[in-house]
Write a protein that holds these residues in place. Sequence first.
Motif, PDB file in Angstrom:
ATOM      1  N   ASP A 129       0.826  -1.201   0.000  1.00  0.00           N
ATOM      2  CA  ASP A 129       0.000   0.000   0.000  1.00  0.00           C
ATOM      3  C   ASP A 129       0.863   1.254   0.000  1.00  0.00           C
ATOM      4  N   ASN A 130       0.348   2.274  -0.623  1.00  0.00           N
ATOM      5  CA  ASN A 130       1.050   3.552  -0.676  1.00  0.00           C
ATOM      6  C   ASN A 130       0.711   4.369   0.564  1.00  0.00           C
ATOM      7  N   VAL A 131       1.038   3.785   1.713  1.00  0.00           N
ATOM      8  CA  VAL A 131       0.658   4.380   2.990  1.00  0.00           C
ATOM      9  C   VAL A 131       1.828   4.240   3.952  1.00  0.00           C
TER      10      VAL A 131
ATOM     11  N   ILE B  93      -6.913  30.901   2.536  1.00  0.00           N
ATOM     12  CA  ILE B  93      -6.150  31.258   1.332  1.00  0.00           C
ATOM     13  C   ILE B  93      -6.107  30.108   0.329  1.00  0.00           C
ATOM     14  N   ARG B  94      -6.152  28.862   0.797  1.00  0.00           N
ATOM     15  CA  ARG B  94      -6.176  27.794  -0.200  1.00  0.00           C
ATOM     16  C   ARG B  94      -7.564  27.684  -0.843  1.00  0.00           C
ATOM     17  N   LEU B  95      -8.611  27.992  -0.063  1.00  0.00           N
ATOM     18  CA  LEU B  95      -9.958  28.056  -0.643  1.00  0.00           C
ATOM     19  C   LEU B  95     -10.015  29.172  -1.692  1.00  0.00           C
TER      20      LEU B  95
ATOM     21  N   VAL C  68      -8.720  14.532  -1.392  1.00  0.00           N
ATOM     22  CA  VAL C  68      -7.872  13.361  -1.137  1.00  0.00           C
ATOM     23  C   VAL C  68      -6.967  13.633   0.071  1.00  0.00           C
ATOM     24  N   GLY C  69      -7.056  12.784   1.092  1.00  0.00           N
ATOM     25  CA  GLY C  69      -6.301  13.023   2.331  1.00  0.00           C
ATOM     26  C   GLY C  69      -6.969  14.137   3.107  1.00  0.00           C
ATOM     27  N   CYS C  70      -8.298  13.996   3.292  1.00  0.00           N
ATOM     28  CA  CYS C  70      -9.135  15.088   3.821  1.00  0.00           C
ATOM     29  C   CYS C  70      -8.954  15.328   5.310  1.00  0.00           C
ATOM     30  N   GLY C  71      -8.356  14.367   6.037  1.00  0.00           N
ATOM     31  CA  GLY C  71      -8.211  14.528   7.485  1.00  0.00           C
ATOM     32  C   GLY C  71      -9.566  14.755   8.137  1.00  0.00           C
ATOM     33  N   GLY C  72      -9.635  15.711   9.072  1.00  0.00           N
ATOM     34  CA  GLY C  72     -10.877  15.990   9.789  1.00  0.00           C
ATOM     35  C   GLY C  72     -11.887  16.805   9.010  1.00  0.00           C
TER      36      GLY C  72
ATOM     37  N   ILE D 264     -11.740  11.553   1.171  1.00  0.00           N
ATOM     38  CA  ILE D 264     -11.159  10.239   1.457  1.00  0.00           C
ATOM     39  C   ILE D 264      -9.858  10.408   2.221  1.00  0.00           C
ATOM     40  N   ASP D 265      -9.598   9.436   3.083  1.00  0.00           N
ATOM     41  CA  ASP D 265      -8.389   9.462   3.911  1.00  0.00           C
ATOM     42  C   ASP D 265      -8.149   8.023   4.339  1.00  0.00           C
ATOM     43  N   MET D 266      -6.947   7.717   4.847  1.00  0.00           N
ATOM     44  CA  MET D 266      -6.674   6.363   5.330  1.00  0.00           C
ATOM     45  C   MET D 266      -6.707   6.293   6.854  1.00  0.00           C
ATOM     46  N   ALA D 267      -6.960   7.416   7.515  1.00  0.00           N
ATOM     47  CA  ALA D 267      -7.048   7.426   8.979  1.00  0.00           C
ATOM     48  C   ALA D 267      -8.528   7.414   9.371  1.00  0.00           C
TER      49      ALA D 267
ATOM     50  N   CYS E 178      -5.958  18.021  -3.111  1.00  0.00           N
ATOM     51  CA  CYS E 178      -5.070  17.110  -2.386  1.00  0.00           C
ATOM     52  C   CYS E 178      -4.047  17.992  -1.690  1.00  0.00           C
ATOM     53  N   MET E 179      -4.420  18.431  -0.486  1.00  0.00           N
ATOM     54  CA  MET E 179      -3.645  19.474   0.184  1.00  0.00           C
ATOM     55  C   MET E 179      -2.907  18.956   1.412  1.00  0.00           C
ATOM     56  N   GLU E 180      -1.656  19.334   1.526  1.00  0.00           N
ATOM     57  CA  GLU E 180      -0.782  18.973   2.663  1.00  0.00           C
ATOM     58  C   GLU E 180      -0.805  17.463   2.893  1.00  0.00           C
TER      59      GLU E 180
HETATM   60  N1  SAH Z   1      -5.902  17.691   3.571  1.00  0.00           N
HETATM   61  C1  SAH Z   1      -6.232  17.959   4.970  1.00  0.00           C
HETATM   62  C2  SAH Z   1      -5.379  17.151   5.947  1.00  0.00           C
HETATM   63  C3  SAH Z   1      -3.879  17.260   5.779  1.00  0.00           C
HETATM   64  S1  SAH Z   1      -2.974  16.300   6.971  1.00  0.00           S
HETATM   65  C4  SAH Z   1      -6.055  19.429   5.209  1.00  0.00           C
HETATM   66  O1  SAH Z   1      -5.174  20.034   4.573  1.00  0.00           O
HETATM   67  O2  SAH Z   1      -6.746  20.019   6.026  1.00  0.00           O
HETATM   68  C5  SAH Z   1      -2.528  14.881   5.987  1.00  0.00           C
HETATM   69  C6  SAH Z   1      -3.642  13.872   5.871  1.00  0.00           C
HETATM   70  O3  SAH Z   1      -3.240  12.906   4.898  1.00  0.00           O
HETATM   71  C7  SAH Z   1      -3.944  13.097   7.148  1.00  0.00           C
HETATM   72  O4  SAH Z   1      -5.325  13.149   7.429  1.00  0.00           O
HETATM   73  C8  SAH Z   1      -3.497  11.666   6.825  1.00  0.00           C
HETATM   74  O5  SAH Z   1      -4.275  10.682   7.482  1.00  0.00           O
HETATM   75  C9  SAH Z   1      -3.693  11.648   5.334  1.00  0.00           C
HETATM   76  N2  SAH Z   1      -2.954  10.601   4.606  1.00  0.00           N
HETATM   77  C10 SAH Z   1      -1.669  10.232   4.753  1.00  0.00           C
HETATM   78  N3  SAH Z   1      -1.359   9.249   3.894  1.00  0.00           N
HETATM   79  C11 SAH Z   1      -2.484   8.997   3.165  1.00  0.00           C
HETATM   80  C12 SAH Z   1      -2.804   8.122   2.094  1.00  0.00           C
HETATM   81  N4  SAH Z   1      -1.898   7.286   1.589  1.00  0.00           N
HETATM   82  N5  SAH Z   1      -4.060   8.156   1.583  1.00  0.00           N
HETATM   83  C13 SAH Z   1      -4.973   9.010   2.081  1.00  0.00           C
HETATM   84  N6  SAH Z   1      -4.720   9.881   3.081  1.00  0.00           N
HETATM   85  C14 SAH Z   1      -3.497   9.873   3.620  1.00  0.00           C
END
Ligand code: SAH
Length: 235
Positions: A6-8, A39-41, A58-62, A79-82, A123-125
């Motif tokens: 997995d790419n995780v 500012i990103r919005l 992608v990688g939406c976190g909370g 979507i997120d993997m956490a 797909c931010m941060e």
């Molecule tokens: N994009 C959000 C959160 C950034 S923090 C924002 O900017 O507000 C980084 C996020 O990436 C975390 O929620 C983490 O769980 C997620 N992440 C890390 N690896 C991932 C992967 N392979 N696939 C999906 N999410 C991932």
Amino acid sequence: MHKQTDNVDASDIARFEALAHRWWDSQGEFKPLHDINPIRLGFVERHTSLVGKSVLDVGCGGGILAEAMAGKGASVTGIDMAEAALNVARHHAEESKLMIEYARIPAETLAQQQPESYDIITCMEMLEHVPNPAAIIQACATLVKPEGYIFFSTLNRNPKSFLFAILGAEYLLHLLPRGTHEYGKFIRPSELSFWARQSGLEPADIQGMGYNPLTRTYKITPDVDVNYLMAARKP
Ligand code: SAH
């Protein structure tokens, strides 16, 4: 359990899982994400309207960015993997009275299931947290509709970004918990552009997000040395 292939980065996901309850404390560990959110919005809206668009985060976190985009009239999937982060996101969206779909699925898998189904992808941060960012970029390129937009943000890799994003943010100013970022995973704009082009995308705009430690605020700047955003289009 994640498969080895997995790419995780499992330890990275574990860190985000442990902090899940902190996502919506705008003065807590995720303060920088709250601070850069307007500012990103604004950067997204500079390129395209969000009203009525289908958006994948992608990688939406909370759900900090996902909620802001839904608030602008987009139909958002995060979507997120956490899993714990997703649960926090689901509860918070309910409190905010926003309809957002959240799912724990790798971007690469969703790309196989639903190619070309989103108007906009954000797909931010996130790219600086995965072992193979090029594969995430390819998945985003597959998921977006033709003529759709993709927005990435990440951290540049150079001595100044090491100084600001790791020493400054994690050790001196305590803006982020220690160990949040790994310098070797930072991505130069040239690398992000290369991977975007390799995936058939056309990079359209790159801007920096500059932090002023005195006013503790961020602004869009041409200086891409540390935090930066990229807008790309699928032809
Ligand atoms: N994009 C959000 C959160 C950034 S923090 C924002 O900017 O507000 C980084 C996020 O990436 C975390 O929620 C983490 O769980 C997620 N992440 C890390 N690896 C991932 C992967 N392979 N696939 C999906 N999410 C991932």
